[in-house]
Design a protein around this motif. Structure first.
Motif, PDB file in Angstrom:
ATOM      1  N   LYS A  87      -9.425   3.768  -0.304  1.00  0.00           N
ATOM      2  CA  LYS A  87      -8.993   5.083   0.144  1.00  0.00           C
ATOM      3  C   LYS A  87      -9.609   6.176  -0.718  1.00  0.00           C
ATOM      4  N   ARG A  88      -9.640   5.962  -2.016  1.00  0.00           N
ATOM      5  CA  ARG A  88     -10.245   6.943  -2.924  1.00  0.00           C
ATOM      6  C   ARG A  88     -11.757   7.013  -2.713  1.00  0.00           C
TER       7      ARG A  88
ATOM      8  N   GLU B  57       2.100  10.266  -2.955  1.00  0.00           N
ATOM      9  CA  GLU B  57       2.527  10.440  -1.573  1.00  0.00           C
ATOM     10  C   GLU B  57       4.047  10.307  -1.468  1.00  0.00           C
TER      11      GLU B  57
ATOM     12  N   TYR C 229      -7.270  -1.793  -1.127  1.00  0.00           N
ATOM     13  CA  TYR C 229      -7.196  -0.752  -0.100  1.00  0.00           C
ATOM     14  C   TYR C 229      -7.034   0.626  -0.747  1.00  0.00           C
ATOM     15  N   LEU C 230      -6.224   0.718  -1.799  1.00  0.00           N
ATOM     16  CA  LEU C 230      -6.016   1.999  -2.465  1.00  0.00           C
ATOM     17  C   LEU C 230      -7.313   2.496  -3.104  1.00  0.00           C
TER      18      LEU C 230
ATOM     19  N   SER D  68     -13.483   6.288  -0.060  1.00  0.00           N
ATOM     20  CA  SER D  68     -13.862   6.819   1.245  1.00  0.00           C
ATOM     21  C   SER D  68     -13.972   8.336   1.230  1.00  0.00           C
ATOM     22  N   GLN D  69     -13.362   8.977   0.225  1.00  0.00           N
ATOM     23  CA  GLN D  69     -13.463  10.422   0.084  1.00  0.00           C
ATOM     24  C   GLN D  69     -14.726  10.841  -0.660  1.00  0.00           C
TER      25      GLN D  69
ATOM     26  N   ALA E  98       0.653   3.925  -2.879  1.00  0.00           N
ATOM     27  CA  ALA E  98       0.253   5.302  -2.594  1.00  0.00           C
ATOM     28  C   ALA E  98       1.252   6.292  -3.178  1.00  0.00           C
TER      29      ALA E  98
ATOM     30  N   VAL F   3       0.835  -1.200   0.000  1.00  0.00           N
ATOM     31  CA  VAL F   3       0.000   0.000   0.000  1.00  0.00           C
ATOM     32  C   VAL F   3       0.871   1.251   0.000  1.00  0.00           C
TER      33      VAL F   3
END
Length: 303
Positions: free
Chosen positions: A173-174, A123, A169-170, A176-177, A117, A113
């Motif tokens: 993450k996107r 990141e 998971y990545l 969840s926004q 990221a 991850v």
């Protein structure tokens, strides 16, 4: 000065919730190991996620009623695809290699991850974080010991599972926004169940009510694990809760030895400790950086 959120100031509670998380995940591992290779991996995974759809039916009903924001359906579809690949590989590995090795290799997930990221979200991946990633990969080599013993299809499957879980998971993450957390979880169960359906039909073999019940327990323990994990994250920072995950390897080793006669491999324990140590360092550094962003200090270092 802005203070840290009050709900992250309960470290003992966070550790206890994470302990329960680990026990639930070890129960999942033990049940799948008990079921063995009698059922194809795709079929077992499909039944487990179908149970999840049943558990999450109220949330899915709300999603159907309210609809999805524009552009998210494609993201949900891609996440479902990579997660489908991950769970098939995980079920395949779990039935073929010792529980402790599955858990130890699975610790690579956050490392992948971190790399993903940096590649896809831009990141920062500076010197300290790169060093931690390299240390974690060294831990994986200690677990696998290529050239010193046979690296089986089960090991490769679990390595693949770690990569695909990281990709999932990545995407999460996107997403969840863009949508509520409940929608993310519910849509994962739905898309993975649909993704597994053709694979399950292709390899389907007759199954007993006992096997169906065991897979229902897998879904129940997995759901409970994610609930406990969420409570842990709300109670304490990741720097506090992350190291507790190493106990999963200890419990998994004990379970494998006690119930399935699996040999206790000190190299697997050592490699897992190296990986979780690197992950804990990454987590701690991210926590420090976030705290400094909230309360700036002179000469703050970055990764």
């Amino acid at each position: 000065m802005t203070t840290a959120p009050a709900d992250l100031g309960r470290p003992v509670e966070g550790v206890l919730w994470m302990l329960l998380t680990g026990l639930c995940f070890v129960a999942v591992n033990g049940i799948v190991r008990h079921l063995g290779t009698e059922l194809p991996a795709a079929q077992s995974a499909f039944v487990r996620f179908a149970w999840g759809v049943v558990f999450l039916a109220p949330s899915l009903w709300m999603v159907a009623r309210n609809g999805l924001p524009a552009g998210t359906a494609r993201l949900f579809g891609w996440r479902g695809l990579v997660h489908t690949a991950a769970v098939v590989l995980w079920f395949y590995a779990m039935a073929r290699i010792p529980i402790a090795e599955v858990i130890a290799i699975g610790y690579l997930n956050p490392v992948v991850v971190t790399i993903g990221a940096a590649l896809f979200f831009g990141e920062a991946l500076k010197a300290r974080r790169i060093a931690a990633v390299l240390v974690a990969l060294l831990g994986a080599m200690i677990v696998l010991r290529p050239g010193l013993r046979e690296v089986t299809e089960g090991h490769w499957a679990q390595l693949g599972a770690a990569v695909f879980f990281a990709a999932s998971y990545l995407y999460a993450k996107r997403l969840s926004q863009l949508v509520p957390a409940g929608t993310v979880v519910a849509m994962l169960s739905l898309t993975v169940t649909l993704g597994l359906l053709p694979l399950a039909i292709w390899v389907w073999v007759p199954m007993s009510l006992v096997q169906l019940g065991w897979l229902g327990l897998v879904a129940g323990f997995a759901t409970a694990a994610h609930y406990c994990m969420t409570r842990a994250f709300r109670a304490a920072p990741l720097a506090v809760t992350q190291p507790v995950t190493f106990l999963q390897l200890v419990w998994g080793t004990i379970l494998g030895a006690a119930l399935f006669g699996e040999a206790v491999d000190p190299w697997v324990i050592a490699g897992g400790a190296v990986i979780i140590g690197a992950i804990s360092y990454i987590t701690w550094r991210e926590t420090v950086i976030k705290r400094r962003q909230v309360t700036p200090t002179d000469g703050a270092a970055t990764l």
